[in-house]
Design an enzyme around this catalytic site. Structure first.
Site, mmCIF file in Angstrom:
data_model
loop_
_atom_site.group_PDB
_atom_site.id
_atom_site.type_symbol
_atom_site.label_atom_id
_atom_site.label_comp_id
_atom_site.label_asym_id
_atom_site.label_seq_id
_atom_site.Cartn_x
_atom_site.Cartn_y
_atom_site.Cartn_z
ATOM 1 N N ASN A 113 1.353 -1.729 -0.047
ATOM 2 C CA ASN A 113 -0.054 0.099 0.207
ATOM 3 C C ASN A 113 0.670 1.441 -0.229
ATOM 4 O O ASN A 113 1.663 1.289 1.190
ATOM 5 C CB ASN A 113 -0.968 -0.058 1.112
ATOM 6 C CG ASN A 113 -2.394 0.457 1.532
ATOM 7 O OD1 ASN A 113 -2.142 1.474 2.724
ATOM 8 N ND2 ASN A 113 -2.166 1.638 0.112
ATOM 9 N N CYS A 130 -5.043 5.720 8.594
ATOM 10 C CA CYS A 130 -4.018 4.859 7.443
ATOM 11 C C CYS A 130 -3.556 3.795 8.381
ATOM 12 O O CYS A 130 -2.089 4.166 8.943
ATOM 13 C CB CYS A 130 -4.072 5.926 6.407
ATOM 14 S SG CYS A 130 -2.865 5.153 5.862
ATOM 15 N N GLY A 131 -3.279 2.615 8.653
ATOM 16 C CA GLY A 131 -2.679 1.671 9.130
ATOM 17 C C GLY A 131 -1.515 1.140 8.207
ATOM 18 O O GLY A 131 -0.388 1.685 9.198
ATOM 19 N N ASN A 188 -14.958 2.604 3.185
ATOM 20 C CA ASN A 188 -13.684 1.237 2.568
ATOM 21 C C ASN A 188 -14.260 0.291 2.997
ATOM 22 O O ASN A 188 -15.072 -0.411 3.509
ATOM 23 C CB ASN A 188 -12.600 1.456 3.530
ATOM 24 C CG ASN A 188 -11.317 2.586 3.375
ATOM 25 O OD1 ASN A 188 -11.157 3.385 2.397
ATOM 26 N ND2 ASN A 188 -11.937 3.540 5.022
ATOM 27 N N CYS A 226 -4.936 -2.590 3.168
ATOM 28 C CA CYS A 226 -5.768 -1.484 3.404
ATOM 29 C C CYS A 226 -5.354 -1.939 5.435
ATOM 30 O O CYS A 226 -6.906 -2.672 5.288
ATOM 31 C CB CYS A 226 -7.000 -1.056 3.140
ATOM 32 S SG CYS A 226 -7.723 -0.094 4.169
ATOM 33 N N THR A 283 -6.036 -0.433 7.342
ATOM 34 C CA THR A 283 -7.416 0.244 8.754
ATOM 35 C C THR A 283 -8.822 -1.140 8.523
ATOM 36 O O THR A 283 -9.113 -1.733 8.847
ATOM 37 C CB THR A 283 -8.034 0.799 8.339
ATOM 38 O OG1 THR A 283 -8.115 1.660 7.145
ATOM 39 C CG2 THR A 283 -7.339 1.769 9.302
HETATM 40 N N1 API Z 1 -8.547 4.941 1.787
HETATM 41 C C1 API Z 1 -8.706 5.115 3.641
HETATM 42 C C2 API Z 1 -7.718 6.025 3.848
HETATM 43 C C3 API Z 1 -6.316 4.946 3.862
HETATM 44 C C4 API Z 1 -6.483 4.100 4.359
HETATM 45 C C5 API Z 1 -5.604 2.732 3.956
HETATM 46 N N2 API Z 1 -4.353 2.459 3.226
HETATM 47 C C6 API Z 1 -5.296 2.367 5.613
HETATM 48 O O1 API Z 1 -3.976 2.218 5.255
HETATM 49 O O2 API Z 1 -6.060 2.385 6.886
HETATM 50 C C7 API Z 1 -10.153 6.508 3.346
HETATM 51 O O3 API Z 1 -10.511 7.228 3.093
HETATM 52 O O4 API Z 1 -10.744 5.460 4.670
#
Ligand code: API
Length: 333
Positions: A11, A79-80, A204, A231, A233
Site C-alpha cells: 500500500n 491509515c494503518g 472502504n 488496507c 485499517t
Molecule cells: N482510503 C482510506 C484511508 C487510507 C486507509 C488505508 N490505506 C490504510 O492502510 O488504513 C479512507 O479514505 O478511509
C-alpha cells in the site's frame, strides 16, 4: 528537501515531513501535490495510493502528527499501513522506538516490532477509536443503527455485512474465495464511493475469506483510491469483525494472520471494558528517496526530482515469495 516513497504491504505512499520546510504546504497545495504525484500518468514511480503528511503535534503526549491524503485529494482520519511507515520515519528521526502519533481522532501508540524478514523492518500501531454506531461512519440503513453480520439486500442480497469506524469507515463481508475474486467488490466499492443514499462520506469495502484458525485473506476497495494491495485499517476492522462474528475461528487477544494481495500483516484484537482496539503489525518499507526543491514542492512541479532507490523492495518481495500462495489476485504495483 527529501520525501520518501514507502509502503506497508505494498500500500504505497509518498511521505512528506512539513517540519523540514521553510514554509509548509497549504492544504490546497497538499491536495494539488497529492493528486499529481500519486497519479500513474502525471506522477512519479508509477504513482501511489496517497500522501502521508508529518507535522509537529499539537498534543503534548504525541511525538508528531500524521495526516492522510488519499490519491483523489480527500483527507482520511487514519491509515494503518501508512502509520507504520510514519512510525519508522519518526523512530529514526527522534531515535526512539515507542511513542504516540497524533492523528485526526486520536493519539495512537506505536512501537518498533521484530523485523518480518531480513531487511524488512516492522512496526506495531494502535488502531482506535472503534465505533459501530451508524453516525460514526456515517451510514444510513433502513433497519439498523448498527450493523454486525446483517444482510443489506439493497447492496448484495446474498451477503452479510458488518459496518465499523476505526475511525475511518469500513464495510466488511466474509465471503467465499470465488466471491472474493469476483467483480462484486469493485462494483460495490465504486457504487458506495459515488453519491449514494447509504454512505454519504463513502466507505472502504473489504471482502474477507476465512482461511482457518486466526487466519484471513482480505481484499479492499478503498475510499478515495480504489483497489489497493492492502488496507491497514480495513484488515484491522475485518479482524475485529472476525472475532465478533466467528468466535470459533477468530479469537480476541490472539495474533491473527491477515494475508492480502500485497503480502501479510498480523493483527491482535483487544476488548476492554467499554470498547475495542486493535494492534496492526506489519512491514514499514522505504523503496525510494526523492530530492525535490521546496519551490517545486509548493508548485507540484515534478520534472526536476532526483530519485534514489533503496535495496528494501527486493528484500520485501523475497519475504512475500516465502508466504503461502493463497489467491492469485493481482498485485497493483
Ligand atoms: N482510503 C482510506 C484511508 C487510507 C486507509 C488505508 N490505506 C490504510 O492502510 O488504513 C479512507 O479514505 O478511509
Amino acid at each position: 528537501m527529501q520525501i520518501d516513497k514507502v509502503h506497508g504491504s505494498e500500500n504505497h505512499f509518498f511521505l512528506l515531513d512539513q517540519t523540514q520546510l521553510q514554509t509548509k504546504l497549504s492544504d490546497q497545495e497538499l491536495i494539488n501535490f497529492t493528486t499529481k504525484i500519486t497519479d500513474p500518468k502525471t506522477g512519479l514511480l508509477q504513482g501511489a495510493d496517497g500522501v502521508l503528511v508529518v507535522d509537529e503535534p499539537t498534543h503534548q503526549d504525541a511525538l508528531a502528527q500524521m495526516r492522510v491524503i488519499n490519491a483523489d485529494g480527500s483527507e482520511a482520519s487514519m491509515c494503518g499501513n501508512g502509520l507504520r511507515t510514519v512510525s519508522r520515519y519518526l523512530a529514526k528521526k527522534f531515535q526512539v522506538d515507542q511513542f504516540k502519533v497524533q492523528t485526526l481522532n486520536a493519539d495512537l501508540k506505536v512501537s518498533k516490532a521484530a523485523d518480518f524478514a531480513p531487511n524488512v523492518p516492522a512496526f506495531s500501531v494502535e488502531i482506535s477509536p472503534v465505533s459501530f454506531a451508524a453516525e460514526s461512519l456515517p451510514f444510513h440503513n433502513p433497519e439498523h443503527q448498527q450493523l454486525v453480520n446483517e444482510t443489506w439486500p439493497e447492496l448484495l442480497p446474498e451477503l452479510k455485512f458488518t459496518a465499523v469506524a476505526v475511525p475511518n469507515p469500513h464495510l466488511i463481508s466474509f465471503v467465499s474465495a470465488d466471491e472474493l475474486a469476483s467483480s462484486d467488490l469493485g462494483t460495490l466499492g465504486k457504487r458506495l464511493n459515488q453519491p449514494n443514499p447509504y454512505f454519504p462520506d463513502g466507505v472502504n469495502v473489504s471482502f474477507a475469506q476465512i482461511l482457518g484458525q486466526n487466519e484471513l485473506f482480505v481484499r479492499t476497495f478503498e475510499r478515495g483510491v480504489g483497489f489497493t494491495n492492502a488496507c491497514g485499517t480495513g484488515m484491522s476492522a475485518t479482524s475485529l469483525a472476525f472475532a465478533l462474528t466467528h468466535p470459533d475461528k477468530g479469537q480476541f487477544d490472539q495474533e491473527i494472520t491477515v494475508y492480502n494481495p500485497g503480502g501479510m500483516v498480523k493483527t491482535n484484537v483487544h476488548k476492554n471494558d467499554t470498547n475495542y482496539d486493535i494492534d496492526l503489525i506489519g512491514n514499514a518499507t522505504v523503496t525510494h528517496h526523492l530530492e525535490i526543491s521546496e519551490a517545486d514542492l509548493h508548485a507540484a512541479k515534478l520534472n526536476d526530482v532526483k530519485i534514489t532507490q533503496t535495496d528494501e523492495e527486493t528484500s520485501y518481495l523475497q519475504f512475500v515469495d516465502q508466504l503461502p500462495k493463497i489467491n492469485d489476485i493481482s498485485v497493483k504495483m
